[in-house]
Design a protein around this motif. Structure first.
Motif, PDB file in Angstrom:
ATOM      1  N   GLY A  12      -5.961  10.904  -7.037  1.00 50.07           N
ATOM      2  CA  GLY A  12      -6.120   9.644  -7.749  1.00 50.07           C
ATOM      3  C   GLY A  12      -4.811   8.945  -7.849  1.00 50.07           C
ATOM      4  N   VAL A  13      -4.825   7.703  -8.214  1.00 50.95           N
ATOM      5  CA  VAL A  13      -3.604   6.788  -8.278  1.00 50.95           C
ATOM      6  C   VAL A  13      -3.325   6.488  -9.787  1.00 50.95           C
ATOM      7  CG1 VAL A  13      -2.276   4.560  -7.509  1.00 50.95           C
ATOM      8  CG2 VAL A  13      -3.853   5.912  -5.882  1.00 50.95           C
ATOM      9  N   TRP A  14      -2.074   6.572 -10.191  1.00 47.92           N
ATOM     10  CA  TRP A  14      -1.768   6.318 -11.519  1.00 47.92           C
ATOM     11  C   TRP A  14      -1.819   4.782 -11.788  1.00 47.92           C
ATOM     12  CZ3 TRP A  14      -1.970   9.862 -15.181  1.00 47.92           C
ATOM     13  CH2 TRP A  14      -1.379  11.321 -14.922  1.00 47.92           C
ATOM     14  N   ALA A  37       0.793  -1.375   0.008  1.00 46.90           N
ATOM     15  CA  ALA A  37      -0.078  -0.040   0.238  1.00 46.90           C
ATOM     16  C   ALA A  37       0.883   1.152  -0.039  1.00 46.90           C
ATOM     17  CB  ALA A  37      -0.959  -0.070   1.182  1.00 46.90           C
ATOM     18  N   SER A  38       1.906   1.215   0.672  1.00 44.89           N
ATOM     19  CA  SER A  38       2.820   2.327   0.887  1.00 44.89           C
ATOM     20  C   SER A  38       3.549   2.556  -0.623  1.00 44.89           C
ATOM     21  CB  SER A  38       4.005   2.262   1.814  1.00 44.89           C
ATOM     22  OG  SER A  38       3.308   2.133   2.974  1.00 44.89           O
ATOM     23  N   TYR A  39       3.508   1.483  -1.337  1.00 47.02           N
ATOM     24  CA  TYR A  39       4.423   1.610  -2.791  1.00 47.02           C
ATOM     25  C   TYR A  39       3.224   2.407  -3.505  1.00 47.02           C
ATOM     26  CZ  TYR A  39       5.250   0.393  -7.750  1.00 47.02           C
ATOM     27  OH  TYR A  39       5.486   0.287  -8.936  1.00 47.02           O
ATOM     28  N   VAL A  40       2.001   1.759  -3.567  1.00 47.13           N
ATOM     29  CA  VAL A  40       0.882   2.130  -4.501  1.00 47.13           C
ATOM     30  C   VAL A  40       0.666   3.844  -3.876  1.00 47.13           C
ATOM     31  CG1 VAL A  40      -1.514   2.208  -4.760  1.00 47.13           C
ATOM     32  CG2 VAL A  40      -0.154  -0.032  -4.761  1.00 47.13           C
ATOM     33  N   HIS A  41       0.735   3.936  -2.810  1.00 50.61           N
ATOM     34  CA  HIS A  41       0.507   5.540  -2.418  1.00 50.61           C
ATOM     35  C   HIS A  41       1.631   6.502  -3.005  1.00 50.61           C
ATOM     36  CE1 HIS A  41      -0.755   9.070  -0.033  1.00 50.61           C
ATOM     37  NE2 HIS A  41       0.627   9.232   0.307  1.00 50.61           N
ATOM     38  N   GLN A  42       2.615   5.998  -3.591  1.00 45.90           N
ATOM     39  CA  GLN A  42       3.672   6.769  -4.117  1.00 45.90           C
ATOM     40  C   GLN A  42       3.042   7.321  -5.459  1.00 45.90           C
ATOM     41  OE1 GLN A  42       7.442   5.003  -4.738  1.00 45.90           O
ATOM     42  NE2 GLN A  42       7.222   3.805  -2.542  1.00 45.90           N
ATOM     43  N   TYR A  43       2.015   6.900  -5.860  1.00 41.88           N
ATOM     44  CA  TYR A  43       1.589   7.014  -7.377  1.00 41.88           C
ATOM     45  C   TYR A  43       0.075   7.863  -7.128  1.00 41.88           C
ATOM     46  CZ  TYR A  43       5.384   4.615  -9.051  1.00 41.88           C
ATOM     47  OH  TYR A  43       6.533   4.148  -9.201  1.00 41.88           O
ATOM     48  N   ARG A  93       2.788   6.694 -15.268  1.00 38.54           N
ATOM     49  CA  ARG A  93       1.917   7.859 -15.213  1.00 38.54           C
ATOM     50  C   ARG A  93       1.067   8.208 -16.442  1.00 38.54           C
ATOM     51  NH1 ARG A  93       3.194  10.589  -9.790  1.00 38.54           N
ATOM     52  NH2 ARG A  93       5.168   9.321  -9.015  1.00 38.54           N
ATOM     53  N   THR A  94       0.644   7.079 -17.114  1.00 38.33           N
ATOM     54  CA  THR A  94      -0.276   7.158 -18.254  1.00 38.33           C
ATOM     55  C   THR A  94      -1.678   7.497 -18.434  1.00 38.33           C
ATOM     56  OG1 THR A  94      -0.162   5.030 -18.817  1.00 38.33           O
ATOM     57  CG2 THR A  94       1.664   6.304 -19.615  1.00 38.33           C
ATOM     58  N   TYR A  95      -2.165   6.916 -17.035  1.00 35.71           N
ATOM     59  CA  TYR A  95      -3.664   6.560 -16.947  1.00 35.71           C
ATOM     60  C   TYR A  95      -4.108   6.606 -15.726  1.00 35.71           C
ATOM     61  CZ  TYR A  95      -8.267   4.217 -18.419  1.00 35.71           C
ATOM     62  OH  TYR A  95      -9.490   3.962 -18.600  1.00 35.71           O
ATOM     63  N   LYS A  96      -5.442   7.310 -15.303  1.00 39.26           N
ATOM     64  CA  LYS A  96      -5.861   7.127 -14.078  1.00 39.26           C
ATOM     65  C   LYS A  96      -7.109   6.205 -14.337  1.00 39.26           C
ATOM     66  CE  LYS A  96      -3.739  10.951 -11.191  1.00 39.26           C
ATOM     67  NZ  LYS A  96      -3.949  11.848 -10.588  1.00 39.26           N
ATOM     68  N   ASN A  97      -7.207   5.341 -13.634  1.00 45.00           N
ATOM     69  CA  ASN A  97      -8.595   4.265 -13.866  1.00 45.00           C
ATOM     70  C   ASN A  97      -9.161   4.044 -12.816  1.00 45.00           C
ATOM     71  OD1 ASN A  97      -6.596   2.434 -13.357  1.00 45.00           O
ATOM     72  ND2 ASN A  97      -6.727   1.272 -14.924  1.00 45.00           N
ATOM     73  N   ALA A  98     -10.316   3.347 -13.092  1.00 47.96           N
ATOM     74  CA  ALA A  98     -11.125   2.784 -11.897  1.00 47.96           C
ATOM     75  C   ALA A  98     -10.569   1.573 -11.138  1.00 47.96           C
ATOM     76  CB  ALA A  98     -12.580   2.377 -12.534  1.00 47.96           C
ATOM     77  N   VAL A  99      -9.669   0.578 -11.712  1.00 51.24           N
ATOM     78  CA  VAL A  99      -9.385  -0.465 -11.198  1.00 51.24           C
ATOM     79  C   VAL A  99      -8.399   0.051  -9.944  1.00 51.24           C
ATOM     80  CG1 VAL A  99      -7.626  -1.174 -12.723  1.00 51.24           C
ATOM     81  CG2 VAL A  99      -8.496  -2.747 -11.259  1.00 51.24           C
ATOM     82  N   THR A 100      -7.411   0.854 -10.349  1.00 54.50           N
ATOM     83  CA  THR A 100      -6.405   0.989  -9.407  1.00 54.50           C
ATOM     84  C   THR A 100      -7.074   1.956  -8.198  1.00 54.50           C
ATOM     85  OG1 THR A 100      -4.868   0.993 -11.386  1.00 54.50           O
ATOM     86  CG2 THR A 100      -4.028   1.962  -9.399  1.00 54.50           C
TER      87      THR A 100
END
Length: 674
Positions: free
Chosen positions: A469-471, A454-460, A476-483
């Motif tokens: 929102g998280v990339w 989760a800490s890694y994901v938070h970096q984005y 860093r090409t897309y902000k989407n629903a799944v992530t």
């Protein structure tokens, strides 16, 4: 050297001291139709482990007086049968010379040092050969065995034989070791008893040469689960008939199974001398070495039918799950026979679906080859099943896969350790899996790993684009629903399991509020795939897993905050999903790709993710509408989307063709967990 090898093999076959516990193979009859079989599973991709033999004198061997056989799975004699001639034109089985032994890897690879064994048991009696002690040592925890010879002289030798067809043939002279000068004994290295990766059930024995050749008995010739092979049919726990009966000359041949995963066969409406037996396969009916003519019995005088004893279809000791069986029979006056289709028992929907899923688990590489993120959500589905017997899979998957892997070993991208890669959503799937593992086991190393991910994901998480929102990826090409759905669920989950936390709670609130304001939820309360370059809803496909992740995320944030806004949002999304024809048709959850030719390997698991989080919302609210919808999915999967081997297809409403693999199986497992 070649002459010595030939002499040893001849001596092994002829030596009066040898007492192998096997009988000549029985030829099989042709089925009364094409068997409902499948090809073997994905190829094994684990790494080999080869270890050198220990130096120095061999330690004393043999069972201490206090050693007892493992009590959990007693062995019973393997029923044997006389040969039966195959019908004219049936291909005759052949046994070609065995090729050079290939390395078998399960929890460990062949040639492991016995000093590293997790346990040491002695399930078969030792043998005496001219005053020497020949002993077979077994570690069920490792699934491996080794042999030793003691009280010997220089030149005495010991080795292992391993058979994949019930003892009809074997790989001989495995790790043959001779007693060196000044020693009185030696031992082999450890070899795997069985090979679940390639769906081969093995037998193993120790053999020795001390001026004569002898061997121990083969270990575990009978398969044991709740009961062992050969148990009486009166011990059956229920009676189901998973496939239609076969007929032959007015006789009816039936396959029966029970709630313990045991099977038996019967022949009816016949006469004296009619025969019935079972065939058992560990590879879905593709082959059945060592499993032919099990329990073969003849109808006695004055009777019109008879039945076999019970046989197990699961081998927990050998890590074989989802064995298939069929019933076969022969009319007394003719050699021709007939068989039912292959089937697996149904000891309850969840257990049957989970067993079929475990068929494709690779315990050596510790994943479901060859999809990385799919393995994470598949592990979560297995945890959702609640079957404690599979808890070893959780620890095995964690221990083997938390390291680094080069590109191509687990996916296109390298895995950089701690289940992290450039695909942020792939990493988050593993984070959610380890939260589920922590909930199941209470082992804090799983929560620690989920927090690391989760800490890694938070970096984005990036407020400079779209206000938050998280990339989706490291580029860093897309902000989407799944992530972002994953991030909402993961942050709230970690907060709820971390005493005194305020950091993850703040992040969960911020993420949930951003998601609700992002525009990814359209006017119909359905979640589109993501945002475009202008930070607006891109109108992308409404996938069930995006809908499910949002439901699960808001439900968990509600648990963390008790703010009704989030539970209301989860309800709106759930209500839309179960009523909208975009995701539900005739009451059955339907992915858009279900309506086309096929779904890709990612899409095959989307519906299971939705059901996981809809079930979570149902538990949180007790709402009857969600519970009824979940039951409808389970019923449809079981009656329309499953075959006789308990394989669940992509289309839960059925129809042909219906894609089937372990991804659709994992998705279907979450459908029957309600």
């Amino acid at each position: 050297m070649l002459n010595l090898l030939v002499a040893l093999l001849v001596a092994l076959a002829l030596a009066p001291g040898s007492s192998p516990s096997w009988t000549p193979p029985v030829e099989t009859v042709s089925a009364g139709g094409a068997p409902d079989g499948v090809a073997a599973g994905d190829a094994w991709g684990g790494a080999a482990e080869t270890e050198a033999a220990p130096l120095g004198a061999a330690p004393p061997s043999g069972p201490p007086s206090s050693t007892a056989l493992p009590a959990a799975q007693p062995d019973s004699p393997q029923p044997t049968a006389p040969p039966l001639a195959a019908p004219p034109g049936t291909p005759q089985p052949t046994t070609p010379p065995l090729a050079a032994t290939e390395l078998v890897c399960v929890l460990h690879c062949d040639t492991r040092d016995p000093s590293r064994a997790a346990q040491e048991t002695f399930p078969v009696p030792e043998r005496q050969v001219n005053g020497r002690r020949l002993v077979l040592h077994v570690s069920d925890r490792d699934g491996m065995a080794w042999g030793s010879i003691d009280n010997g002289v220089t030149g005495d030798s010991v080795w292992l034989d391993r058979s994949w067809d019930g003892g009809a043939s074997w790989e001989g002279l495995l790790d043959r070791a001779s007693v060196p000068a000044s020693w009185t004994g030696t031992r082999t290295l450890m070899y795997n008893v069985t090979d679940p990766v390639h769906h081969r059930r093995g037998l193993i024995r120790a053999c020795g040469d001390a001026a004569a050749v002898t061997c121990t008995d083969w270990i575990y010739p009978a398969v044991c689960d709740v009961l062992c092979d050969g148990a009486g049919a009166t011990q059956a726990n229920g009676d189901a008939q998973p496939v239609p009966p076969a007929t032959l000359s007015g006789r009816t041949i039936r396959l029966h199974t029970d709630l313990n995963g045991m099977a038996w066969g019967t022949v009816e409406a016949g006469g004296p001398g009619d025969e019935v037996w079972l065939d058992r396969s560990w590879d879905g009916g593709a082959s059945w070495p060592g499993g032919s003519s099990l329990g073969r019995t003849s109808t006695p005088a004055g009777a019109t039918g008879t039945g076999t004893t019970l046989f197990a279809t699961r081998d927990p000791r050998g890590r074989h799950f989802g064995g298939a069986v069929r019933a076969c029979g022969r009319e007394a006056a003719h050699q021709e026979g007939s068989c039912t289709a292959w089937a697996r028992p149904v000891p309850g929907r969840v257990r049957a679906a989970a067993d079929a899923l475990m068929y494709d688990y690779d315990p050596s590489a510790a994943w479901w080859p060859t999809s990385w993120w799919n393995s994470a959500t598949t592990l979560t589905a297995l945890l959702d099943s609640g079957i404690r017997e599979y808890d070893w899979v959780v620890a095995r998957t964690f221990d083997v896969n938390r390291g680094t892997f080069a590109a191509g070993e687990r996916g296109t991208d390298p895995v950089e350790g701690n289940f992290i890669s450039r695909s942020i959503d792939d990493s988050a799937w593993w984070g959610l899996a380890w939260v589920a593992a922590y909930d199941r086991t209470g082992d804090r190393r799983y929560l620690a790993m989920a927090t690391t991910i989760a800490s890694y994901v938070h970096q984005y998480w990036d407020t400079r684009t779209c206000g938050g929102g998280v990339w989706w990826d490291r580029e860093r090409t897309y902000k989407n629903a799944v992530t972002n759905g994953q991030y909402v669920r993961l942050t709230a989950s970690i907060h709820r399991r971390t005493p005194g936390d305020t950091l993850w709670l703040r992040r969960a609130r911020t993420a949930a509020d951003w998601y609700l304001a992002s525009g990814m939820v359209n006017s119909a309360n359905l979640v589109n795939d993501g945002l475009n370059g202008s930070c607006r809803n891109n109108g992308g496909t409404v996938w069930s897993y995006n809908q499910g992740l949002a439901i699960g995320g808001f439900t968990e944030v509600w648990r963390a905050t008790r703010d009704s806004r989030y539970l209301d949002a989860a309800r709106r999304l759930a209500d839309a999903a179960i009523t909208s024809p975009v995701l539900t048709r005739d009451g059955v959850l339907t992915e858009s790709c279900d309506l086309s030719a096929s779904c890709d390997d990612n899409q095959k698991q989307f519906k299971g993710v939705f059901m996981r989080y809809l079930n979570d919302l149902a538990r949180a609210t007790g709402a009857g509408a969600y519970q009824q919808y979940a039951r409808r999915q389970s019923d449809s999967v079981w009656t329309a989307g499953r075959d006789a081997l308990n394989r669940i297809g992509q289309r839960w409403a059925g129809g042909a063709p219906n894609q089937v693999d372990w991804r659709t199986q994992a998705s279907g497992l979450d459908a029957v967990v309600s």
